[in-house]
Design a protein around this motif. Sequence first.
Motif, PDB file in Angstrom:
ATOM      1  N   THR A 123      -3.943   1.634   6.399  1.00  0.00           N
ATOM      2  CA  THR A 123      -3.424   0.874   6.449  1.00  0.00           C
ATOM      3  C   THR A 123      -1.793   1.106   6.847  1.00  0.00           C
ATOM      4  OG1 THR A 123      -4.816  -0.516   4.472  1.00  0.00           O
ATOM      5  CG2 THR A 123      -2.909  -1.240   6.469  1.00  0.00           C
ATOM      6  N   ASN A 124      -2.204   0.688   8.172  1.00  0.00           N
ATOM      7  CA  ASN A 124      -0.732   0.861   9.047  1.00  0.00           C
ATOM      8  C   ASN A 124      -0.068  -0.530   8.876  1.00  0.00           C
ATOM      9  OD1 ASN A 124       1.443   1.625  10.338  1.00  0.00           O
ATOM     10  ND2 ASN A 124       0.645   1.525  12.607  1.00  0.00           N
ATOM     11  N   SER A 125       1.484  -0.295   7.871  1.00  0.00           N
ATOM     12  CA  SER A 125       2.084  -1.422   7.863  1.00  0.00           C
ATOM     13  C   SER A 125       3.322  -0.967   8.366  1.00  0.00           C
ATOM     14  CB  SER A 125       2.110  -1.278   6.215  1.00  0.00           C
ATOM     15  OG  SER A 125       3.324  -0.468   5.570  1.00  0.00           O
ATOM     16  N   ALA A 178      -3.583  -4.695   4.210  1.00  0.00           N
ATOM     17  CA  ALA A 178      -4.467  -4.685   2.938  1.00  0.00           C
ATOM     18  C   ALA A 178      -4.988  -4.001   3.587  1.00  0.00           C
ATOM     19  CB  ALA A 178      -4.679  -5.392   2.125  1.00  0.00           C
ATOM     20  N   GLY A 179      -5.899  -2.553   3.104  1.00  0.00           N
ATOM     21  CA  GLY A 179      -6.687  -1.782   3.975  1.00  0.00           C
ATOM     22  C   GLY A 179      -8.308  -2.684   3.479  1.00  0.00           C
ATOM     23  N   SER A 180      -9.221  -2.027   3.793  1.00  0.00           N
ATOM     24  CA  SER A 180     -10.448  -2.550   4.422  1.00  0.00           C
ATOM     25  C   SER A 180     -11.373  -2.542   2.882  1.00  0.00           C
ATOM     26  CB  SER A 180     -11.192  -1.040   4.796  1.00  0.00           C
ATOM     27  OG  SER A 180     -11.563   0.108   4.334  1.00  0.00           O
TER      28      SER A 180
END
Length: 72
Positions: A56-58, A36-38
């Motif tokens: 976001t790097n998943s 999840a992103g910020s």
Amino acid sequence: MPSIVGPIKINSVDGGVINFGDSFYLSPKSASKTAAGSGSFNTGDFINTNSGLSATNSFDPDAVDQVVSGNA
């Protein structure tokens, strides 16, 4: 060290581990991953999140993080 556990009443357990007394080995029965992103898991009233540009790097290079097969 041995222990004596008295009367216990457990109504429900949801995704937790209950351990009484000695334990030699505990292993998880499920595993999960969340990317999840910020500012994505903020909870509460009147939240103001200014994160600007977020990415976001998943990408996950390894195949398995926590092995749960064979944990019967």
